[in-house]
Design a protein around this motif. Structure first.
Motif, PDB file in Angstrom:
ATOM      1  N   ILE A 356       0.730  -1.242  -0.129  1.00 55.76           N
ATOM      2  CA  ILE A 356      -0.041   0.061   0.003  1.00 55.76           C
ATOM      3  C   ILE A 356       0.920   1.217  -0.059  1.00 55.76           C
ATOM      4  O   ILE A 356       1.664   1.369   0.867  1.00 55.76           O
ATOM      5  N   ILE A 357       0.670   2.248  -0.868  1.00 56.92           N
ATOM      6  CA  ILE A 357       1.470   3.410  -1.148  1.00 56.92           C
ATOM      7  C   ILE A 357       0.519   4.526  -0.851  1.00 56.92           C
ATOM      8  O   ILE A 357      -0.645   4.682  -1.550  1.00 56.92           O
ATOM      9  N   ILE A 358       0.936   5.291   0.223  1.00 52.98           N
ATOM     10  CA  ILE A 358      -0.040   6.392   0.619  1.00 52.98           C
ATOM     11  C   ILE A 358       0.823   7.949   0.256  1.00 52.98           C
ATOM     12  O   ILE A 358       1.937   8.115   0.452  1.00 52.98           O
ATOM     13  N   THR A 370       6.534  13.845  11.013  1.00 51.28           N
ATOM     14  CA  THR A 370       6.576  12.974  12.250  1.00 51.28           C
ATOM     15  C   THR A 370       5.332  12.810  12.929  1.00 51.28           C
ATOM     16  O   THR A 370       5.028  11.551  13.175  1.00 51.28           O
ATOM     17  N   ALA A 371       4.422  13.932  13.024  1.00 47.82           N
ATOM     18  CA  ALA A 371       3.056  13.781  13.542  1.00 47.82           C
ATOM     19  C   ALA A 371       2.285  13.116  12.913  1.00 47.82           C
ATOM     20  O   ALA A 371       1.443  12.289  13.396  1.00 47.82           O
ATOM     21  N   VAL A 372       2.254  12.995  11.757  1.00 52.18           N
ATOM     22  CA  VAL A 372       1.341  12.405  10.741  1.00 52.18           C
ATOM     23  C   VAL A 372       1.656  11.018  10.662  1.00 52.18           C
ATOM     24  O   VAL A 372       0.494  10.186  10.766  1.00 52.18           O
ATOM     25  N   LEU A 373       2.615  10.612  10.618  1.00 46.20           N
ATOM     26  CA  LEU A 373       3.253   9.067  10.650  1.00 46.20           C
ATOM     27  C   LEU A 373       2.892   8.594  12.051  1.00 46.20           C
ATOM     28  O   LEU A 373       2.484   7.393  12.092  1.00 46.20           O
ATOM     29  N   ALA A 374       3.177   9.359  12.838  1.00 49.57           N
ATOM     30  CA  ALA A 374       2.829   8.742  14.352  1.00 49.57           C
ATOM     31  C   ALA A 374       1.194   8.520  14.493  1.00 49.57           C
ATOM     32  O   ALA A 374       0.802   7.432  14.935  1.00 49.57           O
ATOM     33  N   THR A 388       3.108  -3.600   8.469  1.00 46.75           N
ATOM     34  CA  THR A 388       4.455  -2.897   8.525  1.00 46.75           C
ATOM     35  C   THR A 388       4.437  -1.728   7.923  1.00 46.75           C
ATOM     36  O   THR A 388       3.934  -1.505   6.675  1.00 46.75           O
ATOM     37  N   VAL A 389       4.887  -0.719   8.486  1.00 52.65           N
ATOM     38  CA  VAL A 389       5.022   0.771   8.050  1.00 52.65           C
ATOM     39  C   VAL A 389       6.463   1.231   7.751  1.00 52.65           C
ATOM     40  O   VAL A 389       7.198   1.113   8.767  1.00 52.65           O
ATOM     41  N   SER A 390       6.827   1.571   6.593  1.00 54.32           N
ATOM     42  CA  SER A 390       8.275   1.893   6.479  1.00 54.32           C
ATOM     43  C   SER A 390       8.417   3.319   6.588  1.00 54.32           C
ATOM     44  O   SER A 390       9.822   3.860   6.514  1.00 54.32           O
ATOM     45  N   GLY A 391       7.632   4.252   6.710  1.00 57.30           N
ATOM     46  CA  GLY A 391       7.863   5.501   6.778  1.00 57.30           C
ATOM     47  C   GLY A 391       7.973   6.161   5.279  1.00 57.30           C
ATOM     48  O   GLY A 391       7.632   5.807   4.489  1.00 57.30           O
ATOM     49  N   PHE A 392       8.302   7.646   5.517  1.00 57.98           N
ATOM     50  CA  PHE A 392       8.244   8.419   4.230  1.00 57.98           C
ATOM     51  C   PHE A 392       9.450   8.018   3.455  1.00 57.98           C
ATOM     52  O   PHE A 392      10.502   7.874   4.008  1.00 57.98           O
ATOM     53  N   THR A 401       2.651  -2.565   4.245  1.00 58.49           N
ATOM     54  CA  THR A 401       2.169  -3.705   3.801  1.00 58.49           C
ATOM     55  C   THR A 401       1.130  -4.088   5.137  1.00 58.49           C
ATOM     56  O   THR A 401       1.437  -3.906   5.978  1.00 58.49           O
ATOM     57  N   ARG A 402       0.003  -4.924   4.381  1.00 60.36           N
ATOM     58  CA  ARG A 402      -0.839  -5.269   5.094  1.00 60.36           C
ATOM     59  C   ARG A 402      -1.145  -6.837   4.913  1.00 60.36           C
ATOM     60  O   ARG A 402      -1.360  -6.966   3.651  1.00 60.36           O
ATOM     61  N   LYS A 403      -1.040  -7.646   5.743  1.00 54.29           N
ATOM     62  CA  LYS A 403      -1.097  -9.193   5.174  1.00 54.29           C
ATOM     63  C   LYS A 403      -2.436  -9.214   4.825  1.00 54.29           C
ATOM     64  O   LYS A 403      -3.433  -8.899   5.167  1.00 54.29           O
ATOM     65  N   ARG A 404      -2.599 -10.201   3.588  1.00 56.06           N
ATOM     66  CA  ARG A 404      -3.757 -10.676   2.925  1.00 56.06           C
ATOM     67  C   ARG A 404      -4.475 -11.643   3.713  1.00 56.06           C
ATOM     68  O   ARG A 404      -3.761 -12.845   3.901  1.00 56.06           O
ATOM     69  N   THR A 405      -5.593 -11.490   4.345  1.00 54.13           N
ATOM     70  CA  THR A 405      -6.068 -12.536   4.965  1.00 54.13           C
ATOM     71  C   THR A 405      -7.311 -12.946   4.281  1.00 54.13           C
ATOM     72  O   THR A 405      -7.892 -14.480   4.617  1.00 54.13           O
ATOM     73  N   ARG A 406      -7.962 -12.346   3.445  1.00 55.35           N
ATOM     74  CA  ARG A 406      -8.899 -12.762   2.361  1.00 55.35           C
ATOM     75  C   ARG A 406      -9.368 -11.947   1.525  1.00 55.35           C
ATOM     76  O   ARG A 406      -8.615 -11.158   1.438  1.00 55.35           O
ATOM     77  N   GLU A 407     -10.277 -12.152   0.597  1.00 52.75           N
ATOM     78  CA  GLU A 407     -10.335 -11.545  -0.593  1.00 52.75           C
ATOM     79  C   GLU A 407     -10.885  -9.991  -0.214  1.00 52.75           C
ATOM     80  O   GLU A 407     -11.772  -9.878   0.830  1.00 52.75           O
ATOM     81  N   SER A 408     -10.537  -8.926  -1.063  1.00 52.16           N
ATOM     82  CA  SER A 408     -10.939  -7.553  -0.395  1.00 52.16           C
ATOM     83  C   SER A 408     -12.297  -7.492  -0.731  1.00 52.16           C
ATOM     84  O   SER A 408     -13.014  -8.182  -1.600  1.00 52.16           O
TER      85      SER A 408
END
Length: 501
Positions: A356-358, A370-374, A388-392, A401-408
């Motif tokens: 996921i890219i934001i 820093t505040a937005v990421l927090a 898992t969030v890697s930051g800017f 990334t967000r683990k796939r658990t079922r269909e979206s």
């Protein structure tokens, strides 16, 4: 605190998890789309094929199921490929024996489906049984403790293995212990949570064994829990204050299931019999409609654009009409803060997984970033799915990334548009008009009909008769043939036919 709403119908079950009056997650299960994977049957060997090292097993389905030698348990040892839908573990397999020395025609076997029937092929089976729980997979015919390779470091896996060895130990003479595999989401589980899962899985297997002793071949011995039952096993927890279900029959069944397997959740179960549909209590259906849209409006006037592709999901943050702050930097900062809260909720509601890219609105001040990421991390911490969030990045994008658990949600409820074929856009009527004019010219060079008839959408025909009438008349003169038009109301914008008369 959260409330869980269960809307049940014979064809479909829908579950909404509500926090602070807003839907946070939606789970859907349809009766006709439930697969067979995980089902356990009493099977009968109808044919052994030494040349293919396989056997056909009757489990009561329309077609005989398929059992390969690699999926046959030998003397308590797990064969290759027999783990079915269990997570990968560090366990290895033993050498194989020929299929004809392992099974024989007429033999009754307890088997589990590891692959659904596809086309003309029957289901694929294994004699190595595995029963999935919330945190663990139980291997009743085995005795080892396996750890998913996706869990942390070798040191952490050994610590978990030691903990499980103590928790899973049974008193001497009280029966087989069985083996377990820790699933990825068990990494941070407490001893109490693991013990509850161990107890549930052993109880489930005991019921399967007792049923198998007196079951006729073709009998279904065990089916993975329905969505209604999984609410008690997987979704309810200490913060759940109520579980409301709108079916009296399902309420009674769920109460009986809870009494036996999850007694701690019984007190939260309620039968809803209000006049309004249960999902109307929190406007869940409206939330579902919004969750299928690209655009998500924020209360401040800003908005998100969410695009889901096969490779990844992108989320773009825009200020929109938000002008509440005193200066532009504060406007951007406040919009990004609100977006962080909304993004975390949308990920859960839409069940978006993978990369996921934001793209937050660019911020000039480091403390704002820093505040937005927090804030984003804080909101994501409420998610039960591993994130898992890697930051800017250097480009100002947040990678996660967000683990796939079922269909979206979109993949479950929707299909690709037959008109645009997933592009999200169609040609304008003018573009289609020019395609038609070029096609007529191409056809006129190869064929010599009396007349060309164009069958197209009403918008295209209207444009050919109005704004493009001069070009149509010019083409007709050039090829020396009349061109007639016919509008079809049900024709999609890009679809047309040219008929030679």
């Amino acid at each position: 605190m959260q409330d869980i709403l269960i809307n049940w119908a014979p064809q479909e079950t829908r579950v909404a998890i509500v926090e602070n009056g807003a839907a946070q997650e939606l789970h859907v299960e349809r009766a006709l789309e439930r697969g067979l994977v995980g089902n356990i049957y009493a099977g009968k060997v109808v044919r052994v094929l030494p040349g293919m090292q396989s056997a056909f097993i009757d489990i009561g389905l329309e077609r005989a199921a398929f059992l390969h030698v690699a999926d046959v348990q030998v003397n308590g040892v797990t064969p290759r490929g027999a783990a079915g839908n269990a997570p990968r573990s560090e366990h290895t397999s033993a050498p194989q024996m020929p299929i004809e020395r392992l099974v024989f025609e007429g033999q009754t076997l307890t088997v589990q489906v590891i692959k659904d029937p596809i086309g003309t092929k029957g289901a694929r089976l294994s004699t190595q049984i595995s029963i999935a729980g919330r945190l663990l997979v139980f291997l009743p015919q085995d005795d080892h403790i396996g750890i998913s390779q996706k869990i942390g470091s070798p040191e952490l896996r050994e610590q978990l293995r030691a903990r499980m060895g103590l928790l899973a130990r049974v008193p001497e003479g009280s029966g087989p212990q069985g083996g377990f595999i820790l699933r990825t989401n068990a990494e941070d589980a407490s001893d109490g949570e693991l013990s509850d899962d161990i107890r549930y899985l052993r109880k489930t297997w005991t019921a399967v064994r007792e049923k198998s002793f007196k079951a006729a071949p073709g009998t279904l011995l065990h089916q993975d829990l329905s969505l209604v039952e999984r609410v008690l096993r997987d979704l309810a927890h200490e913060a759940t204050q109520s579980i409301k279900i709108d079916s009296r029959m399902q309420f009674d069944l769920l109460s009986a299931f809870g009494q036996e397997f999850t007694p701690g959740a019984i007190g939260k179960l309620e039968h809803y019999h209000g006049e309004r549909p249960i999902f109307d209590l929190y406007n869940i259906d409206e939330e579902v409609s919004r969750a299928l849209s690209r655009r998500v409006d924020l209360k401040s006037g800003g908005y998100l654009i969410i695009d889901q592709t096969e490779a990844l999901t992108t989320i773009d943050v825009n200020t929109g009409g938000f002008v509440g702050a005193r200066n532009f930097d504060d406007t951007i900062f406040k919009t990004n803060l609100e977006a962080g809260q909304a993004i975390a909720r949308q990920l859960r509601l839409r069940n978006l997984g993978g990369i996921i890219i934001i793209d937050f609105i660019d911020m000039t001040r480091d403390e704002h970033q820093t505040a937005v990421l927090a804030e984003l991390r804080k909101q994501l911490a409420r998610d039960r799915t591993k994130i898992t969030v890697s930051g800017f990045t250097q480009l100002g994008l947040v990678e996660m990334t967000r683990k796939r658990t079922r269909e979206s949600l979109a993949h479950m409820l929707c299909e690709v548009c037959p008109t645009c074929e997933g592009k999200g856009q169609v040609k304008t009527p003018r573009s289609v008009c020019y395609d038609i004019l070029r096609e007529i010219l191409r056809e006129a060079r190869q064929f010599n009909p009396k007349e060309f008839r164009v069958i197209a959408s009403a918008a295209v025909v209207e444009m050919l008769l109005d704004e493009e009438s001069q070009h149509l008349a010019g083409l007709s003169d050039f090829i020396g043939k009349p061109i007639s038009l016919q509008a079809e109301a049900m024709t999609s914008p890009e679809q047309y036919d040219i008929v030679l008369l």
